[in-house]
Every structure is written in C-alpha cells, then in structure tokens.
Design an enzyme around this catalytic site. Sequence first.
Site, PDB file in Angstrom:
ATOM      1  N   HIS A  45      -5.369   9.616   0.075  1.00 39.17           N
ATOM      2  CA  HIS A  45      -5.270   8.754   1.264  1.00 39.17           C
ATOM      3  C   HIS A  45      -6.124   9.300   2.405  1.00 39.17           C
ATOM      4  CE1 HIS A  45      -3.198   6.083   4.237  1.00 39.17           C
ATOM      5  NE2 HIS A  45      -3.239   5.286   3.182  1.00 39.17           N
ATOM      6  N   ASP A  81       0.811  -1.219   0.000  1.00 44.61           N
ATOM      7  CA  ASP A  81       0.000   0.000   0.000  1.00 44.61           C
ATOM      8  C   ASP A  81       0.846   1.271   0.000  1.00 44.61           C
ATOM      9  OD1 ASP A  81      -2.113  -1.736   0.246  1.00 44.61           O
ATOM     10  OD2 ASP A  81      -2.966  -0.768   2.024  1.00 44.61           O
ATOM     11  N   ASP A  82       0.221   2.342  -0.459  1.00 40.87           N
ATOM     12  CA  ASP A  82       0.679   3.733  -0.277  1.00 40.87           C
ATOM     13  C   ASP A  82       1.757   4.205  -1.256  1.00 40.87           C
ATOM     14  OD1 ASP A  82      -1.053   3.551   1.832  1.00 40.87           O
ATOM     15  OD2 ASP A  82       0.342   4.200   3.367  1.00 40.87           O
ATOM     16  N   HIS A 122      -6.067   3.145  -4.185  1.00 48.41           N
ATOM     17  CA  HIS A 122      -5.987   3.383  -2.734  1.00 48.41           C
ATOM     18  C   HIS A 122      -6.359   4.837  -2.435  1.00 48.41           C
ATOM     19  CE1 HIS A 122      -4.955   2.198   1.276  1.00 48.41           C
ATOM     20  NE2 HIS A 122      -3.814   2.858   1.362  1.00 48.41           N
ATOM     21  N   HIS A 153       3.677  -2.290   3.296  1.00 49.91           N
ATOM     22  CA  HIS A 153       3.681  -0.908   2.807  1.00 49.91           C
ATOM     23  C   HIS A 153       4.983  -0.568   2.083  1.00 49.91           C
ATOM     24  CE1 HIS A 153       0.417  -0.805   5.701  1.00 49.91           C
ATOM     25  NE2 HIS A 153      -0.016   0.283   5.097  1.00 49.91           N
TER      26      HIS A 153
HETATM   27 ZN   LIG Z   1      -2.703   3.287   3.054  1.00 49.88          ZN
END
Ligand SMILES: [Zn+2]
Length: 271
Positions: free
Chosen positions: A138, A83-84, A134, A228
């Site tokens: 955020h 993620d991210d 995503h 992540h």
């Molecule tokens: Zn995230």
Amino acid sequence: MFDIKMSLISILAVLTVVVLVGLLLDYLRLLKRPARLGLWLAILGIIAGCVFTLNAVLPGNRFYGPTFSEVKTSQKIVALTFDDGPYPPYTGRVLDILREEGVPATFFVIGKNAEKHPELVRRIIAEGHQVGNHTYNHLDLLKADRATIADEVDRTNKVIAAITGSPAKVVRPPHGFRDAVVLEVMAERGMKVVEWSVLSRDWTNPGVETIAQRTLDKVKSGAVILLHDGDGIAAGSPRDQTVAATRLIIRELKARGYNFVTVDEILKTEE
Ligand SMILES: [Zn+2]
C-alpha cells in the site's frame, strides 16, 4: 534514447529549478523589459506544478494516460469496489451481505493482507466477485522508483495467482495516485488502472448514514463506487460503519433500479 516518461517527482524537481531561476532573474532585474519575464516564468512554473500534481492525485482524469473512474453507459449499472482487504472480520461481513443481496463486487486487495488471509481471497472468487491488485505494501507509488512500483504489483499478482490460479487484470494504485511512470509499468503488464467516481470517505468512519448518503448522492449509471473493507497494512481502524452502509447502499440502489456488476463487466459496457 531519451525517455520522455518522467515521474511526477522529477517533473516537480525541474519545475522548482525553473521557478528559482525565474525569481533570480527577476531579483537581479534581468529580463525585466518589456515585461517581467523572470517573474512570469516563475508563476508559470508554479501553475504547471499544480496542474501536474492535481492530475496525479485526482481520480477522474486521463492526463497521464488511460485510467477508468467510471464508464459512459445508458444502462443502469454500478460497480461496488472495496479496497485494502482482506481484513477480518470485516471482509467476511461484507461478503455475507453481498451473498444475501445477491450482488457481485470487486475487491482491490493488498498483497500483504492477501498473503495473511488467503481463505478470504478464495471466498471472494468462489462467491463470484472479482479480485484486483492494490499493491503489496500500500505504498504511495508517486514516491517509489520504477523497480519498486513493478515489484509492488508483481509481488501482489504472484500472491493472488498462488491463491486463485490467475493474476489480477485490474489494479488500483493506493490513494489512486499515479503518474506517467506508474501508468507505464501497469501498461507493460497489460493491467487496466481503475480509479473511482463515487467516494464517501468511509475510511474516516463518519457514520453509517453519512457513508450511505454521500455515496447515494453521487451515484449515476456507470459509476464506480469506492468503499473500504480494510485499513491499509496497519489495520487498526474498524470497518463496521462501511459494512452497515454497504447494505443500505445496495438496498437503495436496487430500489432505484440499478444492477450491480464487477469492474471487468462495467469496463466492457463503455459506449
Ligand atoms: Zn487503499
């Protein structure tokens, strides 16, 4: 018509009124016989608030609608998810390891980060991985209104489509937070909401061994592993620990006989 899809915040607002009315009735000694109904109303309101909130923030339930945190399968398969990102240099390092190990993964990218680093999104796709949505900024979608939720998803899918040629089919809300409105917005777009079943809290950088061990302790067939490669849109924290742990996790899971698949593939195997 009356829209029964209420956001968590609206539900909590209604429940707060219920609790206050209950406490007031009890204080004014109304509805006290045969039982203290006002007090019980307040207690039930508090319990309901906890139930609605926990189901919005915990990953492994379908209280508000269909979401996927793992699949039931007898096949020894797992899905690695990151993620991210994209977030240099860490996304590139994760991709290097995945290439060396010959395993696919799914990257839930933040729209704003994808816009800054389109070359990394192109590389993710070129090397056989999947890209998920995503959101653009955020955001905690529980605090956003319907139009903002829609914009966050659509804007990100536009960025992804401009880079790769097609929009993402899967979405992971930031922090996994969702309520009935969030899920309705995703359903209107035909997007599957993907949570996770294995979490190591790698974003706190607790140490390479800890990230690997926490992950390996929880993995079973059909697991969706959350890691992540990025750090929100603030992008201040290093991700060296996650990068190093990724290699350990892949090697140990291979030794245990697991195969790696993308989120799309693992969703297809549900028995
Ligand atoms: Zn995230």
